[in-house]
Design a protein around this motif. Structure first.
Motif, PDB file in Angstrom:
ATOM      1  N   ILE A 205     -19.727  33.399  -1.425  1.00 15.75           N
ATOM      2  CA  ILE A 205     -19.558  34.705  -0.682  1.00 15.75           C
ATOM      3  C   ILE A 205     -21.080  35.030  -0.217  1.00 15.75           C
ATOM      4  O   ILE A 205     -22.008  35.173  -0.880  1.00 15.75           O
ATOM      5  N   GLU A 206     -20.799  35.268   1.428  1.00 14.27           N
ATOM      6  CA  GLU A 206     -22.218  35.654   2.130  1.00 14.27           C
ATOM      7  C   GLU A 206     -22.033  37.262   2.208  1.00 14.27           C
ATOM      8  O   GLU A 206     -20.958  37.502   3.127  1.00 14.27           O
ATOM      9  N   LEU A 207     -22.789  37.877   1.654  1.00 13.47           N
ATOM     10  CA  LEU A 207     -22.823  39.464   1.959  1.00 13.47           C
ATOM     11  C   LEU A 207     -23.229  39.984   3.075  1.00 13.47           C
ATOM     12  O   LEU A 207     -24.073  39.500   3.674  1.00 13.47           O
ATOM     13  N   PRO A 208     -22.914  41.173   3.464  1.00 14.79           N
ATOM     14  CA  PRO A 208     -23.241  41.808   4.500  1.00 14.79           C
ATOM     15  C   PRO A 208     -24.658  42.046   4.778  1.00 14.79           C
ATOM     16  O   PRO A 208     -25.210  42.150   5.795  1.00 14.79           O
ATOM     17  N   ASP A 209     -25.438  42.168   3.591  1.00 15.37           N
ATOM     18  CA  ASP A 209     -26.845  42.387   3.678  1.00 15.37           C
ATOM     19  C   ASP A 209     -27.710  41.278   3.457  1.00 15.37           C
ATOM     20  O   ASP A 209     -28.876  41.389   3.410  1.00 15.37           O
ATOM     21  N   GLY A 210     -27.005  40.024   3.834  1.00 16.40           N
ATOM     22  CA  GLY A 210     -27.871  38.838   3.563  1.00 16.40           C
ATOM     23  C   GLY A 210     -28.023  38.141   2.377  1.00 16.40           C
ATOM     24  O   GLY A 210     -28.397  37.084   2.108  1.00 16.40           O
ATOM     25  N   LYS A 211     -27.582  38.798   1.211  1.00 13.00           N
ATOM     26  CA  LYS A 211     -27.459  38.100  -0.056  1.00 13.00           C
ATOM     27  C   LYS A 211     -26.322  37.353  -0.277  1.00 13.00           C
ATOM     28  O   LYS A 211     -25.418  37.381   0.775  1.00 13.00           O
ATOM     29  N   THR A 212     -26.308  36.502  -1.238  1.00 12.50           N
ATOM     30  CA  THR A 212     -25.247  35.455  -1.285  1.00 12.50           C
ATOM     31  C   THR A 212     -24.777  35.433  -2.926  1.00 12.50           C
ATOM     32  O   THR A 212     -25.657  35.681  -3.987  1.00 12.50           O
ATOM     33  N   ALA A 213     -23.513  35.121  -2.906  1.00  9.95           N
ATOM     34  CA  ALA A 213     -22.865  34.921  -4.326  1.00  9.95           C
ATOM     35  C   ALA A 213     -22.235  33.622  -4.295  1.00  9.95           C
ATOM     36  O   ALA A 213     -21.537  33.343  -3.263  1.00  9.95           O
ATOM     37  N   LEU A 214     -22.237  32.890  -5.614  1.00 10.86           N
ATOM     38  CA  LEU A 214     -21.424  31.824  -5.706  1.00 10.86           C
ATOM     39  C   LEU A 214     -20.495  32.183  -6.888  1.00 10.86           C
ATOM     40  O   LEU A 214     -20.676  32.434  -8.061  1.00 10.86           O
ATOM     41  N   ILE A 215     -19.111  31.879  -6.810  1.00 15.53           N
ATOM     42  CA  ILE A 215     -18.193  31.944  -7.769  1.00 15.53           C
ATOM     43  C   ILE A 215     -17.611  30.622  -8.362  1.00 15.53           C
ATOM     44  O   ILE A 215     -17.124  29.909  -7.296  1.00 15.53           O
ATOM     45  N   ASP A 216     -18.048  30.199  -9.446  1.00 13.58           N
ATOM     46  CA  ASP A 216     -17.851  28.719 -10.123  1.00 13.58           C
ATOM     47  C   ASP A 216     -18.306  27.739  -9.090  1.00 13.58           C
ATOM     48  O   ASP A 216     -18.913  27.914  -8.030  1.00 13.58           O
ATOM     49  N   GLY A 217     -18.289  26.694  -9.368  1.00  9.93           N
ATOM     50  CA  GLY A 217     -18.811  25.300  -8.834  1.00  9.93           C
ATOM     51  C   GLY A 217     -18.326  24.034  -9.223  1.00  9.93           C
ATOM     52  O   GLY A 217     -18.638  22.914  -9.038  1.00  9.93           O
ATOM     53  N   GLY A 218     -16.864  24.267  -9.213  1.00 15.07           N
ATOM     54  CA  GLY A 218     -16.036  22.884  -9.356  1.00 15.07           C
ATOM     55  C   GLY A 218     -16.138  22.017 -10.668  1.00 15.07           C
ATOM     56  O   GLY A 218     -16.758  22.574 -11.658  1.00 15.07           O
ATOM     57  N   ASP A 219     -15.618  20.822 -10.806  1.00 14.11           N
ATOM     58  CA  ASP A 219     -15.530  20.251 -12.102  1.00 14.11           C
ATOM     59  C   ASP A 219     -16.878  19.600 -12.363  1.00 14.11           C
ATOM     60  O   ASP A 219     -16.966  18.962 -13.452  1.00 14.11           O
ATOM     61  N   GLY A 220     -17.756  19.211 -11.532  1.00 12.67           N
ATOM     62  CA  GLY A 220     -18.747  18.571 -11.903  1.00 12.67           C
ATOM     63  C   GLY A 220     -19.015  16.980 -11.576  1.00 12.67           C
ATOM     64  O   GLY A 220     -19.677  16.370 -11.886  1.00 12.67           O
ATOM     65  N   SER A 221     -17.890  16.505 -11.003  1.00  7.98           N
ATOM     66  CA  SER A 221     -18.022  15.242 -10.597  1.00  7.98           C
ATOM     67  C   SER A 221     -18.692  15.215  -9.394  1.00  7.98           C
ATOM     68  O   SER A 221     -19.188  16.079  -8.728  1.00  7.98           O
ATOM     69  N   TYR A 222     -19.146  13.871  -9.039  1.00 13.76           N
ATOM     70  CA  TYR A 222     -20.158  13.680  -7.844  1.00 13.76           C
ATOM     71  C   TYR A 222     -19.767  14.101  -6.485  1.00 13.76           C
ATOM     72  O   TYR A 222     -20.374  14.874  -6.163  1.00 13.76           O
ATOM     73  N   PRO A 223     -18.587  13.480  -6.371  1.00 13.27           N
ATOM     74  CA  PRO A 223     -17.929  14.363  -5.084  1.00 13.27           C
ATOM     75  C   PRO A 223     -17.895  15.642  -4.998  1.00 13.27           C
ATOM     76  O   PRO A 223     -18.053  16.026  -3.909  1.00 13.27           O
ATOM     77  N   THR A 224     -17.503  16.280  -6.066  1.00 15.64           N
ATOM     78  CA  THR A 224     -17.473  17.760  -5.827  1.00 15.64           C
ATOM     79  C   THR A 224     -18.879  18.478  -5.788  1.00 15.64           C
ATOM     80  O   THR A 224     -18.909  19.523  -5.127  1.00 15.64           O
ATOM     81  N   GLU A 225     -19.834  18.175  -6.518  1.00 13.19           N
ATOM     82  CA  GLU A 225     -21.118  18.335  -6.420  1.00 13.19           C
ATOM     83  C   GLU A 225     -21.736  18.159  -5.175  1.00 13.19           C
ATOM     84  O   GLU A 225     -22.538  19.058  -4.591  1.00 13.19           O
ATOM     85  N   LEU A 226     -21.493  17.019  -4.755  1.00 15.27           N
ATOM     86  CA  LEU A 226     -21.792  16.664  -3.207  1.00 15.27           C
ATOM     87  C   LEU A 226     -21.324  17.875  -2.272  1.00 15.27           C
ATOM     88  O   LEU A 226     -22.109  18.496  -1.479  1.00 15.27           O
ATOM     89  N   LYS A 227     -19.946  18.102  -2.359  1.00 15.25           N
ATOM     90  CA  LYS A 227     -19.355  19.079  -1.603  1.00 15.25           C
ATOM     91  C   LYS A 227     -19.895  20.478  -1.571  1.00 15.25           C
ATOM     92  O   LYS A 227     -20.224  21.119  -0.571  1.00 15.25           O
ATOM     93  N   VAL A 228     -20.154  21.034  -3.009  1.00 16.95           N
ATOM     94  CA  VAL A 228     -20.625  22.082  -3.090  1.00 16.95           C
ATOM     95  C   VAL A 228     -22.082  22.391  -2.477  1.00 16.95           C
ATOM     96  O   VAL A 228     -22.549  23.413  -1.897  1.00 16.95           O
ATOM     97  N   LEU A 229     -22.986  21.410  -2.591  1.00 11.81           N
ATOM     98  CA  LEU A 229     -24.273  21.497  -2.304  1.00 11.81           C
ATOM     99  C   LEU A 229     -24.140  21.444  -0.721  1.00 11.81           C
ATOM    100  O   LEU A 229     -25.156  21.987   0.125  1.00 11.81           O
ATOM    101  N   LYS A 230     -23.325  20.750  -0.029  1.00 11.33           N
ATOM    102  CA  LYS A 230     -23.270  20.452   1.313  1.00 11.33           C
ATOM    103  C   LYS A 230     -22.772  21.727   1.964  1.00 11.33           C
ATOM    104  O   LYS A 230     -23.224  22.204   2.929  1.00 11.33           O
ATOM    105  N   LEU A 231     -22.071  22.357   1.208  1.00 10.41           N
ATOM    106  CA  LEU A 231     -21.489  23.814   1.729  1.00 10.41           C
ATOM    107  C   LEU A 231     -22.502  24.870   1.693  1.00 10.41           C
ATOM    108  O   LEU A 231     -22.827  25.438   2.735  1.00 10.41           O
ATOM    109  N   LEU A 232     -23.428  24.980   0.572  1.00  8.50           N
ATOM    110  CA  LEU A 232     -24.458  25.628   0.431  1.00  8.50           C
ATOM    111  C   LEU A 232     -25.670  25.487   1.678  1.00  8.50           C
ATOM    112  O   LEU A 232     -26.018  26.473   2.142  1.00  8.50           O
ATOM    113  N   ASN A 233     -25.808  23.999   1.845  1.00  4.37           N
ATOM    114  CA  ASN A 233     -26.865  23.832   2.751  1.00  4.37           C
ATOM    115  C   ASN A 233     -26.197  24.308   4.230  1.00  4.37           C
ATOM    116  O   ASN A 233     -26.942  24.572   5.246  1.00  4.37           O
TER     117      ASN A 233
END
Length: 341
Positions: A71-99
């Protein structure tokens, strides 16, 4: 004799060059790993764009049989709800999304459940991103799952501020009048809270009913994140809200936040569409215009026919396994939804 010496010299030179290149390569890897984790290197080569000021943007990530939403908030702050199951492909996807979204700091991290598919990837997020404040389940047994334990240790090592997730807790954006709050579980200090049942008897049902139901509201639009809550948990929310409305209030205060169910436009379907996690009166109350089901391809029983029946009375759901990342954009003029597929 001279030829033999010349050949030997060339062999020695080749060996020296090979060793030098190896040293350079290893040094480069070590130096790179200090700043960027080599195993996630491709997640740091993506191009993307930040969020526009005054706009709320929610990305429901495609993480298989799991949950993750940025969640990218209107004032420039960010929130993340959960992070997937912890498998390598999922962790890669989450970090890729954040970046891709140019997120280096997560102001608010919400862990909705101790289950693997919600908290599995959060330890890595805490390790590689600056997490200021985390809302986590009140679970006395930090080893209830390996993934929750690893996440708890990561938070401690990072010195992250921690708040226990329960109804009424949340955050408020003063400048843009948005808020994020919990509708459930009940206060962890109450002997009748879902947390009391979880800590006394961590059955599958009690674990799921202690999941967080999160309400995000901005500019006349609200999104409900339902994690893995079961039907009885949704029933309690519906009952509490209806009792409040009997007092003829335009909204129902939840910890001081003005929750108006009429604002709900988008809802996540609990537990990937699990049969025990659907409750028709919940959808009758919020009347969603769009539903999101985060589910993987290898789970044939999800979503269940019962969950689909309840949801489809109001809208046709989008599936992360078919639509990829799904993006909701909200401003004062309304909202729009786009998918990667």
């Amino acid at each position: 004799m001279n030829k033999k010496k010349r050949k030997l010299s060339r062999g020695v030179i080749a060996t020296i060059v090979t060793l030098a290149l190896a040293v350079v390569f290893v040094s480069a890897v070590l130096i790179t790993n200090i700043f960027i984790p080599v195993k996630y290197l491709t997640a740091y080569t993506v191009k993307g764009n930040g969020n526009a000021r005054g706009t709320l943007r929610v990305t429901f990530a495609e993480v298989g049989f799991g949950d993750c939403a940025l969640i990218e908030l209107p004032d420039g702050k960010t929130a993340l709800i959960d992070g997937g199951d912890g498998s390598y492909p999922t962790e890669l996807k989450v970090l890729k999304l954040l970046n891709k979204r140019k997120v280096s700091k997560i102001d608010y991290l919400f862990c909705t459940s101790v289950k693997k598919e919600h908290c599995g990837g959060l330890a890595e997020v805490v390790k590689y991103k600056n997490v200021a404040h985390a809302f986590i389940p009140y679970c006395l047994n930090s080893r209830i799952t390996d993934e929750f334990h690893n996440f708890s240790v990561a938070l401690k090592n990072a010195g992250t501020q921690i708040t226990y997730a329960c109804a009424g807790e949340g955050v408020y954006g003063v400048d843009y009048e948005y808020f994020i709050t919990f509708l459930s579980p009940a206060d962890y200090r109450s002997p009748k809270s879902q947390y009391a049942q979880l800590n006394a008897n961590p059955t599958a049902a009690n674990i799921e009913n202690a999941s967080s139901v999160i309400w995000v509201q901005y500019g006349g639009t609200a999104v409900a994140f339902t994690s893995d809550v079961r039907a009885e948990g949704l029933a309690q929310i519906v009952e509490d809200y209806r009792l409040c409305k009997q007092l003829n209030q335009p909204y129902c205060p939840v910890g001081g936040y003005e929750v108006d169910m009429n604002y709900c436009k988008v809802v996540t379907v609990p537990a990937h569409g699990g049969e025990k996690n659907t409750y028709a009166p919940w959808y009758d109350l919020i009347k969603p215009q769009q539903a999101i089901i985060s589910v993987g391809k290898n789970f044939a029983d999800y979503p269940s026919l019962k969950a689909l029946s309840d949801v489809c009375n109001y809208c046709q759901p989008l599936y992360t396994m078919h639509n990829g990342d799904i993006t909701l954009t909200v401003d004062m003029g309304g909202y729009k939804i786009e998918s990667a597929a």
